[in-house]
Design a protein around this motif. Sequence first.
Motif, PDB file in Angstrom:
ATOM      1  N   ALA A   1      46.105  -3.867   8.870  1.00  0.00           N
ATOM      2  CA  ALA A   1      45.056  -3.574   8.070  1.00  0.00           C
ATOM      3  C   ALA A   1      44.397  -3.828   6.777  1.00  0.00           C
ATOM      4  O   ALA A   1      46.040  -4.374   5.988  1.00  0.00           O
ATOM      5  N   HIS A   2      43.737  -3.075   6.505  1.00  0.00           N
ATOM      6  CA  HIS A   2      43.187  -3.424   4.809  1.00  0.00           C
ATOM      7  C   HIS A   2      42.575  -1.971   4.574  1.00  0.00           C
ATOM      8  O   HIS A   2      41.807  -1.466   5.206  1.00  0.00           O
ATOM      9  N   VAL A   3      42.664  -2.401   3.002  1.00  0.00           N
ATOM     10  CA  VAL A   3      42.168  -1.241   2.281  1.00  0.00           C
ATOM     11  C   VAL A   3      40.926  -1.653   0.698  1.00  0.00           C
ATOM     12  O   VAL A   3      41.366  -1.802   0.336  1.00  0.00           O
ATOM     13  N   ASP A   4      40.110  -1.561   1.086  1.00  0.00           N
ATOM     14  CA  ASP A   4      39.499  -1.125   0.144  1.00  0.00           C
ATOM     15  C   ASP A   4      39.909  -0.570  -1.380  1.00  0.00           C
ATOM     16  O   ASP A   4      39.570   0.815  -1.112  1.00  0.00           O
ATOM     17  N   HIS A   5      39.399  -0.333  -1.964  1.00  0.00           N
ATOM     18  CA  HIS A   5      40.233   0.718  -3.594  1.00  0.00           C
ATOM     19  C   HIS A   5      39.250   1.278  -3.971  1.00  0.00           C
ATOM     20  O   HIS A   5      39.150   1.760  -4.477  1.00  0.00           O
ATOM     21  N   MET A   6      38.293   0.716  -4.007  1.00  0.00           N
ATOM     22  CA  MET A   6      36.937   0.652  -4.796  1.00  0.00           C
ATOM     23  C   MET A   6      36.877   0.384  -5.753  1.00  0.00           C
ATOM     24  O   MET A   6      36.473   1.942  -7.535  1.00  0.00           O
ATOM     25  N   PHE A   7      37.462  -0.905  -6.587  1.00  0.00           N
ATOM     26  CA  PHE A   7      37.692  -0.484  -8.175  1.00  0.00           C
ATOM     27  C   PHE A   7      36.203  -1.537  -8.334  1.00  0.00           C
ATOM     28  O   PHE A   7      35.849  -1.287  -9.981  1.00  0.00           O
ATOM     29  N   ARG A   8      35.855  -2.006  -7.137  1.00  0.00           N
ATOM     30  CA  ARG A   8      35.397  -3.446  -8.037  1.00  0.00           C
ATOM     31  C   ARG A   8      34.020  -3.375  -6.843  1.00  0.00           C
ATOM     32  O   ARG A   8      33.043  -4.568  -6.616  1.00  0.00           O
ATOM     33  N   GLY A   9      33.278  -2.799  -6.796  1.00  0.00           N
ATOM     34  CA  GLY A   9      32.026  -1.852  -5.749  1.00  0.00           C
ATOM     35  C   GLY A   9      31.763  -3.361  -4.756  1.00  0.00           C
ATOM     36  O   GLY A   9      32.581  -3.181  -3.933  1.00  0.00           O
ATOM     37  N   MET A  10      30.844  -3.787  -4.724  1.00  0.00           N
ATOM     38  CA  MET A  10      30.675  -4.566  -3.946  1.00  0.00           C
ATOM     39  C   MET A  10      31.375  -6.145  -3.949  1.00  0.00           C
ATOM     40  O   MET A  10      31.879  -6.518  -2.480  1.00  0.00           O
ATOM     41  N   GLU A  11      31.881  -6.205  -4.576  1.00  0.00           N
ATOM     42  CA  GLU A  11      32.699  -7.190  -4.562  1.00  0.00           C
ATOM     43  C   GLU A  11      33.872  -7.439  -3.627  1.00  0.00           C
ATOM     44  O   GLU A  11      34.088  -7.757  -2.748  1.00  0.00           O
ATOM     45  N   SER A  12      34.786  -5.401  -3.449  1.00  0.00           N
ATOM     46  CA  SER A  12      36.166  -5.463  -3.463  1.00  0.00           C
ATOM     47  C   SER A  12      35.619  -5.129  -1.645  1.00  0.00           C
ATOM     48  O   SER A  12      36.142  -5.267  -0.724  1.00  0.00           O
ATOM     49  N   TYR A  13      34.196  -4.807  -1.739  1.00  0.00           N
ATOM     50  CA  TYR A  13      33.818  -3.832   0.367  1.00  0.00           C
ATOM     51  C   TYR A  13      33.397  -5.467   0.561  1.00  0.00           C
ATOM     52  O   TYR A  13      34.118  -5.713   1.250  1.00  0.00           O
ATOM     53  N   ASN A  14      32.625  -6.984   0.163  1.00  0.00           N
ATOM     54  CA  ASN A  14      33.201  -8.321   0.560  1.00  0.00           C
ATOM     55  C   ASN A  14      34.118  -8.357   1.004  1.00  0.00           C
ATOM     56  O   ASN A  14      34.413  -9.369   1.797  1.00  0.00           O
ATOM     57  N   GLU A  15      35.754  -8.645   0.543  1.00  0.00           N
ATOM     58  CA  GLU A  15      36.510  -9.348   0.466  1.00  0.00           C
ATOM     59  C   GLU A  15      37.078  -7.922   1.785  1.00  0.00           C
ATOM     60  O   GLU A  15      37.548  -8.864   2.877  1.00  0.00           O
ATOM     61  N   ALA A  16      37.033  -6.992   2.317  1.00  0.00           N
ATOM     62  CA  ALA A  16      37.276  -6.490   2.818  1.00  0.00           C
ATOM     63  C   ALA A  16      36.500  -7.054   4.368  1.00  0.00           C
ATOM     64  O   ALA A  16      36.819  -7.022   5.163  1.00  0.00           O
ATOM     65  N   LYS A  17      34.625  -6.815   4.737  1.00  0.00           N
ATOM     66  CA  LYS A  17      34.229  -8.231   5.207  1.00  0.00           C
ATOM     67  C   LYS A  17      34.503  -9.398   5.081  1.00  0.00           C
ATOM     68  O   LYS A  17      34.295  -9.864   6.981  1.00  0.00           O
ATOM     69  N   PHE A  18      35.456  -9.827   4.874  1.00  0.00           N
ATOM     70  CA  PHE A  18      36.364 -10.876   4.304  1.00  0.00           C
ATOM     71  C   PHE A  18      37.132 -11.250   5.657  1.00  0.00           C
ATOM     72  O   PHE A  18      36.889 -11.780   6.603  1.00  0.00           O
ATOM     73  N   VAL A  19      37.706 -10.554   5.329  1.00  0.00           N
ATOM     74  CA  VAL A  19      38.623 -10.139   6.712  1.00  0.00           C
ATOM     75  C   VAL A  19      39.231  -9.297   7.964  1.00  0.00           C
ATOM     76  O   VAL A  19      39.875 -10.084   8.527  1.00  0.00           O
ATOM     77  N   GLU A  20      37.441  -8.831   7.487  1.00  0.00           N
ATOM     78  CA  GLU A  20      37.372  -8.249   8.990  1.00  0.00           C
ATOM     79  C   GLU A  20      36.573  -9.536  10.327  1.00  0.00           C
ATOM     80  O   GLU A  20      37.612  -9.482  10.795  1.00  0.00           O
ATOM     81  N   ALA A  21      35.801 -10.056   9.020  1.00  0.00           N
ATOM     82  CA  ALA A  21      35.138 -11.693  10.322  1.00  0.00           C
ATOM     83  C   ALA A  21      36.415 -12.509  10.213  1.00  0.00           C
ATOM     84  O   ALA A  21      36.311 -13.009  11.005  1.00  0.00           O
ATOM     85  N   PHE A  22      37.609 -12.544   9.326  1.00  0.00           N
ATOM     86  CA  PHE A  22      38.346 -13.662   9.468  1.00  0.00           C
ATOM     87  C   PHE A  22      39.654 -13.194  11.216  1.00  0.00           C
ATOM     88  O   PHE A  22      39.597 -14.067  11.892  1.00  0.00           O
ATOM     89  N   CYS A  23      39.652 -11.720  10.874  1.00  0.00           N
ATOM     90  CA  CYS A  23      40.260 -10.993  12.228  1.00  0.00           C
ATOM     91  C   CYS A  23      39.123 -11.346  13.724  1.00  0.00           C
ATOM     92  O   CYS A  23      39.465 -11.331  14.256  1.00  0.00           O
ATOM     93  N   ALA A  24      38.168 -11.458  13.664  1.00  0.00           N
ATOM     94  CA  ALA A  24      36.654 -11.232  14.334  1.00  0.00           C
ATOM     95  C   ALA A  24      37.339 -12.527  15.468  1.00  0.00           C
ATOM     96  O   ALA A  24      36.878 -12.918  16.288  1.00  0.00           O
ATOM     97  N   VAL A  25      37.467 -13.862  14.641  1.00  0.00           N
ATOM     98  CA  VAL A  25      37.129 -14.357  14.670  1.00  0.00           C
ATOM     99  C   VAL A  25      38.030 -15.536  15.523  1.00  0.00           C
ATOM    100  O   VAL A  25      38.472 -16.160  16.965  1.00  0.00           O
ATOM    101  N   ARG A  26      39.359 -14.956  14.889  1.00  0.00           N
ATOM    102  CA  ARG A  26      40.292 -14.958  15.977  1.00  0.00           C
ATOM    103  C   ARG A  26      41.426 -14.032  17.154  1.00  0.00           C
ATOM    104  O   ARG A  26      41.961 -13.819  17.637  1.00  0.00           O
ATOM    105  N   GLY A  27      40.394 -13.010  17.300  1.00  0.00           N
ATOM    106  CA  GLY A  27      40.253 -11.578  18.619  1.00  0.00           C
ATOM    107  C   GLY A  27      41.470 -10.852  17.874  1.00  0.00           C
ATOM    108  O   GLY A  27      42.271 -10.143  18.849  1.00  0.00           O
ATOM    109  N   ILE A  28      41.872 -10.802  16.736  1.00  0.00           N
ATOM    110  CA  ILE A  28      42.802 -10.115  16.395  1.00  0.00           C
ATOM    111  C   ILE A  28      42.116  -8.170  15.790  1.00  0.00           C
ATOM    112  O   ILE A  28      41.257  -8.201  14.681  1.00  0.00           O
ATOM    113  N   PRO A  29      42.814  -7.146  16.616  1.00  0.00           N
ATOM    114  CA  PRO A  29      42.019  -5.667  16.264  1.00  0.00           C
ATOM    115  C   PRO A  29      42.576  -6.314  14.336  1.00  0.00           C
ATOM    116  O   PRO A  29      43.179  -6.384  14.240  1.00  0.00           O
TER     117      PRO A  29
END
Length: 481
Positions: free
Chosen positions: A62-90
Motif C-alpha cells: 500500500a502506498h499513499v501519495d500525500h500530494m505535498f510535492r506535486g509530480m515528484e511525489s507522484y513519480n515516487e508512487a509510480k516507482f513503488v508500483e513499478a518495483f512491485c510489478a517486476v516482482r509480481g507483488i499486488p
Amino acid sequence: MFNSKEECVMVEEKVESFLKQKRFILNGKRLLVGVSGGPDSLALLHYLWKQQEQYDFSITVAHVDHMFRGMESYNEAKFVEAFCAVRGIPFRMTRMNVPEYMKESGKSSQVSSRECRYQFFAKVMKELRLDYLVLAHHGDDQIETMLMRLTRGSSGAARAGIPFLRPFQNGYIVRPFLCLNRDEIERYCGENQLNPRRDPSNEKDVYLRNRFRKYVVPFLQRENSRVHEHFQRFSEELQEDEQFLQELALQKMSTVCKDKQEGLVTIDINAFQDMAIPLQRRVVQLILNYLYEKRSEKRPESLSAIHIEHFFSLIEGPHPSGSLDFPDGLKVIRSYRICHFCFDSIQTEEFHVELDSPGVCILPNGDSIILEETDHVPELHNLGPYTFKMNPEDAAFPIVIRTREPGDRMSLKGMKGTRKIKSIFIDEKIPLEQRGSWPVVTDGNGQILWLPGLKKSAMEMDYEKGTKALLFTYKRAGHQQ
C-alpha cells in the motif's frame, strides 16, 4: 556499503532472530506492507519478498501519495508500483490531498499525513481481509520517539516508544526492523541495489524528529554503536512493566470510582490515596484514556505528565475545593474528598414542588419526601435528621420543596438568629456538585423549615404522645428505611 554479501545475509538473520524472539511466525500470514519508496520501507519490502521463497505467506503493498510535492511525489508512487510489478507483488495506492486536510483539521503536516495514511491502510486491510500491517520503523526511529516523548513530558506507556506489535483495524501493526539501525538499512539497500527515493523534507530542521535524527542520535551512536539495541531492550522492559502495573491499576479502579459514565468519572480521594503512588498515576491514566476514547477522540498530544502533577497538587493541597482545565475541554473538579473528571460542567436540575396537603414529592434523582399528618408514630423523637415534625396549626400551606436560592437563610433549632444555607453546606462538608440539588423545605411564607439530613429549623415541635403532627420523611431511592 557492505564489505560482503555475508554481511547482507547477517542483517536478514538479525531480523529473523528478532522475529523468533518475538514469537512472530510469517507462515500463513496475510500482510499489508506500507511502502513510501524510501530506504526503510523499500528494504523491508525486499526482505519480505525474499522470505516468500522460504515461508508461505502473502504480501500486498500500500502506498499513499500525500500530494505535498506535486509530480515528484507522484513519480515516487509510480516507482513503488513499478518495483512491485517486476516482482509480481499486488499493489494498492491512493492520492490524498493532505494539504487540504491540514487546512480543514488545523493539524500539523506530520500528524495529518499519518492520519490520512493510516486511514488508507485500514481501508485496504478491511477490503482484502488482511491480518497485519507491516511498517518499517527501525531502531533509530525508536530512539528518536522515546527521546521526543520524554522531552515533551509524556507519561505512562507512551514513554516506552514504538511497540513491536499493537492492535490495528481488525488485526495488528507489526514492525520487524526495530532491531536494525539506519546505517544497516542503508547498506542493505546498497548491497541489493534497491535505489530508494529520498524525501527532502526529512532533512529540514523545522521538524522536531529531524533535529533528533540529525544531531542527537549520531551523538549517541558515537558513544555506543549498538545504542539502538539498548533502547529497544529498554522499550520492551518498560512495556512489560507498564502492562503489569496497568493490570493492577485496573483491579483497583472499582475501589476508587464512585461513578463512571460517558463524559464523567468520579473518584473517592481517600480510597485513591490509599494506593501506592505508581498505581495512583496509572489509575489517572486509565481514567483519562476512558474519557477521551468515549468521546471518539484520540488522546490529545498536549496532555502530558505535568497535567498529572497538577492533579496531585489539587487533591493534596490545603483547599477543600478547586478545579483544573485539561486539554480538549476536560475539567477536573475537587470538592472535599471527592474529585470529578468531566467534559461538561456538572449540571444540577432545579426543581420547585408545592404540596397543598399531605402527599408525596418525588425529586429528580428518585429520592422522595413524604408529608403526612399523624399521631401514631412511635418514638417520634428518635427518627433523626431524615424526619421533621411540626404542629399542623403552625403550618402555612403550600409546603414548598425546592432547590436553594441566593441568600437563603434559616433559623436553627436551639440557636438564636439565622444562618446562611451556604455556610451550613460548608460546615457539613457537602460537595459542591450536591449543593445545587439538595432539597430545601419551606412553608407558604418562604420560611425554611428543614434541610433534610442536615438541619432543622426552630419550627420543629417537641414530641408529645398522642399529639397530632405533620411528619416529613426523606427517603432515598433504593434504600430501605
